[in-house]
Design a protein around this motif. Structure first.
Motif, PDB file in Angstrom:
ATOM      1  N   ARG A  31       0.816  -1.215   0.000  1.00 60.25           N
ATOM      2  CA  ARG A  31       0.000   0.000   0.000  1.00 60.25           C
ATOM      3  C   ARG A  31       0.851   1.266   0.000  1.00 60.25           C
ATOM      4  O   ARG A  31       0.322   2.357  -0.254  1.00 60.25           O
ATOM      5  N   LEU A  32       2.141   1.139   0.301  1.00 59.44           N
ATOM      6  CA  LEU A  32       3.029   2.290   0.342  1.00 59.44           C
ATOM      7  C   LEU A  32       4.021   2.317  -0.820  1.00 59.44           C
ATOM      8  O   LEU A  32       4.273   3.381  -1.391  1.00 59.44           O
ATOM      9  N   LEU A  33       4.596   1.172  -1.144  1.00 61.63           N
ATOM     10  CA  LEU A  33       5.681   1.118  -2.114  1.00 61.63           C
ATOM     11  C   LEU A  33       5.163   1.044  -3.548  1.00 61.63           C
ATOM     12  O   LEU A  33       4.118   0.472  -3.827  1.00 61.63           O
ATOM     13  N   LYS A  34       5.950   1.621  -4.443  1.00 64.27           N
ATOM     14  CA  LYS A  34       5.661   1.541  -5.873  1.00 64.27           C
ATOM     15  C   LYS A  34       6.313   0.292  -6.441  1.00 64.27           C
ATOM     16  O   LYS A  34       7.435  -0.065  -6.051  1.00 64.27           O
ATOM     17  N   GLU A  35       5.633  -0.382  -7.352  1.00 66.26           N
ATOM     18  CA  GLU A  35       6.181  -1.564  -8.013  1.00 66.26           C
ATOM     19  C   GLU A  35       6.698  -1.180  -9.392  1.00 66.26           C
ATOM     20  O   GLU A  35       6.050  -0.453 -10.132  1.00 66.26           O
ATOM     21  N   TYR A  36       7.876  -1.707  -9.712  1.00 66.33           N
ATOM     22  CA  TYR A  36       8.527  -1.416 -10.989  1.00 66.33           C
ATOM     23  C   TYR A  36       8.561  -2.678 -11.847  1.00 66.33           C
ATOM     24  O   TYR A  36       8.262  -3.775 -11.370  1.00 66.33           O
ATOM     25  N   PRO A  37       8.950  -2.531 -13.129  1.00 67.53           N
ATOM     26  CA  PRO A  37       9.047  -3.718 -13.996  1.00 67.53           C
ATOM     27  C   PRO A  37      10.021  -4.759 -13.448  1.00 67.53           C
ATOM     28  O   PRO A  37      10.813  -4.493 -12.544  1.00 67.53           O
ATOM     29  N   THR A  38       9.974  -5.929 -14.047  1.00 68.32           N
ATOM     30  CA  THR A  38      10.733  -7.076 -13.528  1.00 68.32           C
ATOM     31  C   THR A  38      12.237  -6.888 -13.602  1.00 68.32           C
ATOM     32  O   THR A  38      12.973  -7.560 -12.884  1.00 68.32           O
ATOM     33  N   ASN A  39      12.740  -6.013 -14.492  1.00 64.67           N
ATOM     34  CA  ASN A  39      14.191  -5.827 -14.565  1.00 64.67           C
ATOM     35  C   ASN A  39      14.703  -4.917 -13.458  1.00 64.67           C
ATOM     36  O   ASN A  39      15.883  -4.585 -13.415  1.00 64.67           O
ATOM     37  N   TYR A  40      13.807  -4.507 -12.568  1.00 62.27           N
ATOM     38  CA  TYR A  40      14.186  -3.711 -11.403  1.00 62.27           C
ATOM     39  C   TYR A  40      13.493  -4.331 -10.187  1.00 62.27           C
ATOM     40  O   TYR A  40      12.542  -3.800  -9.631  1.00 62.27           O
ATOM     41  N   ALA A  63      26.615  -9.799   8.052  1.00 62.70           N
ATOM     42  CA  ALA A  63      26.241  -9.088   6.832  1.00 62.70           C
ATOM     43  C   ALA A  63      24.953  -8.299   7.046  1.00 62.70           C
ATOM     44  O   ALA A  63      24.055  -8.739   7.759  1.00 62.70           O
ATOM     45  N   PRO A  64      24.846  -7.120   6.431  1.00 59.23           N
ATOM     46  CA  PRO A  64      23.580  -6.384   6.500  1.00 59.23           C
ATOM     47  C   PRO A  64      22.434  -7.225   5.932  1.00 59.23           C
ATOM     48  O   PRO A  64      22.620  -7.997   4.997  1.00 59.23           O
ATOM     49  N   GLN A  65      21.270  -7.063   6.507  1.00 55.01           N
ATOM     50  CA  GLN A  65      20.111  -7.827   6.072  1.00 55.01           C
ATOM     51  C   GLN A  65      18.858  -6.953   6.165  1.00 55.01           C
ATOM     52  O   GLN A  65      17.995  -7.155   7.010  1.00 55.01           O
ATOM     53  N   PRO A  66      18.741  -5.958   5.293  1.00 52.31           N
ATOM     54  CA  PRO A  66      17.571  -5.080   5.359  1.00 52.31           C
ATOM     55  C   PRO A  66      16.283  -5.834   5.031  1.00 52.31           C
ATOM     56  O   PRO A  66      16.299  -6.827   4.307  1.00 52.31           O
ATOM     57  N   ASP A  67      15.182  -5.340   5.573  1.00 52.63           N
ATOM     58  CA  ASP A  67      13.890  -5.968   5.293  1.00 52.63           C
ATOM     59  C   ASP A  67      13.482  -5.797   3.838  1.00 52.63           C
ATOM     60  O   ASP A  67      12.751  -6.617   3.294  1.00 52.63           O
ATOM     61  N   PHE A  68      13.982  -4.720   3.208  1.00 49.41           N
ATOM     62  CA  PHE A  68      13.593  -4.427   1.826  1.00 49.41           C
ATOM     63  C   PHE A  68      14.756  -3.770   1.109  1.00 49.41           C
ATOM     64  O   PHE A  68      15.464  -2.930   1.673  1.00 49.41           O
ATOM     65  N   VAL A  69      14.946  -4.154  -0.140  1.00 38.65           N
ATOM     66  CA  VAL A  69      15.921  -3.499  -1.006  1.00 38.65           C
ATOM     67  C   VAL A  69      15.473  -3.714  -2.444  1.00 38.65           C
ATOM     68  O   VAL A  69      14.862  -4.750  -2.765  1.00 38.65           O
ATOM     69  N   GLU A  70      15.739  -2.759  -3.299  1.00 38.52           N
ATOM     70  CA  GLU A  70      15.405  -2.930  -4.716  1.00 38.52           C
ATOM     71  C   GLU A  70      16.465  -2.255  -5.565  1.00 38.52           C
ATOM     72  O   GLU A  70      17.106  -1.282  -5.145  1.00 38.52           O
ATOM     73  N   GLY A  71      16.668  -2.801  -6.753  1.00 35.79           N
ATOM     74  CA  GLY A  71      17.689  -2.269  -7.657  1.00 35.79           C
ATOM     75  C   GLY A  71      17.762  -3.093  -8.915  1.00 35.79           C
ATOM     76  O   GLY A  71      16.978  -4.025  -9.136  1.00 35.79           O
ATOM     77  N   LEU A  72      18.732  -2.773  -9.745  1.00 35.51           N
ATOM     78  CA  LEU A  72      18.922  -3.483 -11.007  1.00 35.51           C
ATOM     79  C   LEU A  72      19.560  -4.847 -10.777  1.00 35.51           C
ATOM     80  O   LEU A  72      20.352  -5.024  -9.860  1.00 35.51           O
ATOM     81  N   GLU A  73      19.229  -5.789 -11.652  1.00 38.77           N
ATOM     82  CA  GLU A  73      19.871  -7.093 -11.608  1.00 38.77           C
ATOM     83  C   GLU A  73      21.274  -7.022 -12.205  1.00 38.77           C
ATOM     84  O   GLU A  73      21.580  -6.146 -13.022  1.00 38.77           O
ATOM     85  N   LYS A  74      22.099  -7.953 -11.804  1.00 36.26           N
ATOM     86  CA  LYS A  74      23.464  -8.019 -12.329  1.00 36.26           C
ATOM     87  C   LYS A  74      23.477  -8.191 -13.846  1.00 36.26           C
ATOM     88  O   LYS A  74      24.384  -7.695 -14.533  1.00 36.26           O
ATOM     89  N   GLU A  75      22.473  -8.869 -14.389  1.00 35.34           N
ATOM     90  CA  GLU A  75      22.385  -9.080 -15.832  1.00 35.34           C
ATOM     91  C   GLU A  75      22.315  -7.763 -16.596  1.00 35.34           C
ATOM     92  O   GLU A  75      22.747  -7.687 -17.748  1.00 35.34           O
ATOM     93  N   GLU A  76      21.747  -6.731 -15.966  1.00 39.58           N
ATOM     94  CA  GLU A  76      21.591  -5.442 -16.647  1.00 39.58           C
ATOM     95  C   GLU A  76      22.931  -4.776 -16.919  1.00 39.58           C
ATOM     96  O   GLU A  76      23.012  -3.850 -17.739  1.00 39.58           O
ATOM     97  N   TYR A  77      23.991  -5.193 -16.242  1.00 41.96           N
ATOM     98  CA  TYR A  77      25.307  -4.585 -16.408  1.00 41.96           C
ATOM     99  C   TYR A  77      26.128  -5.243 -17.507  1.00 41.96           C
ATOM    100  O   TYR A  77      27.217  -4.753 -17.823  1.00 41.96           O
ATOM    101  N   ARG A  78      25.658  -6.340 -18.050  1.00 42.17           N
ATOM    102  CA  ARG A  78      26.407  -7.005 -19.093  1.00 42.17           C
ATOM    103  C   ARG A  78      26.592  -6.094 -20.301  1.00 42.17           C
ATOM    104  O   ARG A  78      25.706  -5.305 -20.614  1.00 42.17           O
ATOM    105  N   PRO A  79      27.779  -6.167 -20.977  1.00 46.49           N
ATOM    106  CA  PRO A  79      28.864  -7.146 -20.795  1.00 46.49           C
ATOM    107  C   PRO A  79      29.872  -6.775 -19.704  1.00 46.49           C
ATOM    108  O   PRO A  79      30.856  -7.474 -19.531  1.00 46.49           O
TER     109      PRO A  79
END
Length: 487
Positions: A155-164, A187-203
């Motif tokens: 109800r608070l967060l915005k949802e983005y496409p699957t590549n994010y 290691a840090p363990q936040p309840d929530f995190v979002e960002g780009l997948e590693k695949e998006e950085y290829r090559p």
């Protein structure tokens, strides 16, 4: 009738075969029962089972009742974090590692810009009041942290496409253990995190060049270089603990971002915060900005600053709910924009390095020689001249201008195509005077009538001590000579 006949369950307990004498545990007295029970809960099972005596059953029943009545157990039922500020000394260890809370942090230089960005109006319509009423009802009814997370996040967060994508309650298993800010901490363990997948950085093999950029080890779809994370607490949770946990997660993201920029030879402006975290218990929402700066107390060390951007009571009113929701979604948008910008920078830089892309070329012109310190032939560069003149490098100016002859000008035209050498000056000026008399000739001509004209333009024309003539070197390296006609 004895007790074992009326209560068969006790008879079965007492008939359990005892352990071999060499491995038998002494659990039959009350003084030893509780420590043994604690060890049974905190150590891994072995091949030596605990005897089911009446005393041990009573102890286990007592322990079970105590555990189920502990309010903190429910809030921790879905995860185990060793970053507790109350039980593991996390706050002290984090402070020693340079992780600061808002009270010890310096405000980010761009804090007002961040606040304005988070407060700006959104293009989409605000949620209806029925959404707010439903939100308040669910928060009031939530009995533990997991319920709060589910009830509030969608109800608070915005949802983005699957590549994010986003991830919940997942430890940063790929973080280097010697990063400095995480010394002695899990290691840090936040309840929530979002960002780009590693695949998006290829090559670009981002994890090979930037250790810890990808959050999760052995995961080709790992979230990489995120710019936002969040922490939740249950109804009885400690928001101060959530704040410290967000400071730790923020430091991890700042560290990774700085490593990525350093790979390209860049850095954020001093005091510039790019990373965002939030904390919420469903009722209160706090947003923080994070950056790193050199320590003022410990030379060579970094400190990770956490600055409060805004705080909102989500359940106080419909208007405050809309305001907090807007701030959080604007923070998400900013983090996403920064993720894509950083990714594009890294890929472009890697492409240039890999394929030998364009690099700025700086042509350095040797400084003019000082008479008596270096021979003129020490400079082998040939300069393109506007008028046909000797090719040798001129020397610094003097205060007078010599008299020139027509034969001298024609001879220097002939020498323009001659490569510069130590012999060029003497052969060029042989019709006038020998090389040994150059300095004397220049001195004798200092009273020439044109000296007044040259002195007016001394900042432009400079005198060649070797030939006694005046020249001007242009910014492109070419040289113009002053002739009598120019006067």
């Amino acid at each position: 009738m004895d007790e074992t006949q009326t209560r068969p369950e006790l008879s079965q307990v007492e008939q359990v075969p005892a352990n071999p004498p060499s491995r038998k545990r002494q659990l039959d007295n009350d003084d030893d029962a509780e420590p043994q029970a604690k060890r049974a809960r905190t150590t891994r099972p072995t091949s030596e089972p605990v005897r089911l005596t009446r005393q041990n059953l009573a102890r286990f029943n007592k322990i079970g009742k105590k555990k189920s009545s502990d309010p903190s157990d429910d809030s921790r039922s879905t995860k185990t974090k060793t970053t507790s500020t109350t039980s593991t000394g996390f706050a002290d260890k984090a402070r020693k590692n340079g992780i600061l809370d808002p009270h010890g942090s310096r405000l980010a230089n761009n804090l007002e810009d961040i606040r304005q960005q988070q407060a700006k109006s959104r293009a989409t319509a605000s949620p209806p009041e029925s959404i707010y009423n439903n939100y308040v009802d669910r928060v009031d009814r939530a009995g533990n942290e997991s319920t709060i997370v589910v009830a509030t996040s969608k109800r608070l967060l915005k949802e983005y496409p699957t590549n994010y994508p986003d991830a919940y309650n997942r430890a940063f298993t790929n973080l280097p253990k010697d990063a400095g800010f995480n010394n002695g901490l899990s290691a840090p363990q936040p309840d929530f995190v979002e960002g780009l997948e590693k695949e998006e950085y290829r090559p670009f093999p981002v994890d090979d060049y930037i250790p810890g950029a990808a959050l999760y080890q052995d995961d080709p779809r790992s979230i990489t270089l995120p710019q936002i994370a969040g922490e939740w607490k249950g109804p009885a949770g400690d928001m101060r603990e959530a704040r410290m946990q967000s400071a730790y997660g923020g430091a991890a993201m700042v560290h990774a971002r700085n490593q990525a920029l350093a790979y390209m030879g860049e850095e954020d402006p001093p005091g510039h915060a790019s990373v965002t975290t939030f904390t919420t218990d469903g009722t209160n929402l706090n947003l923080y900005a994070h950056y790193a700066a050199p320590s003022e107390e410990d030379e060579g060390a970094l400190e990770y600053h956490q600055c409060l951007v805004s705080t909102t009571n989500l359940t106080g009113s419909y208007e405050s709910f809309k305001e907090g929701r807007k701030h959080l979604r604007n923070a998400q948008d900013r983090a996403r924009e920064q993720s894509y910008a950083l990714k594009d920078q890294l890929k472009e830089y890697y492409k240039q390095q890999r394929h030998g892309g364009p690099h700025p070329v700086t042509e350095e012109v040797p400084s003019l020689p000082v008479p008596g310190t270096e021979p003129l032939d020490a400079y082998e560069d040939e300069y393109e001249v506007v008028e046909p003149q000797p090719v040798y490098q001129p020397t610094p100016p003097t205060s007078s201008k010599p008299k020139h002859s027509t034969s001298h000008h024609s001879h220097s035209h002939h020498s323009h195509s001659t490569p510069h050498s130590s012999k060029a000056p003497s052969s060029t000026h042989s019709s006038t005077h020998s090389s040994g008399g150059k300095r004397k000739a220049s001195s004798s001509q200092s009273s020439h009538g044109s000296s007044g004209h040259v002195s007016k333009h001394r900042s432009y024309w400079k005198k060649d001590a070797m030939s006694g003539r005046y020249y001007h070197k242009h910014s492109d390296g070419t040289v113009s000579w002053l002739d009598e006609e120019d006067e």
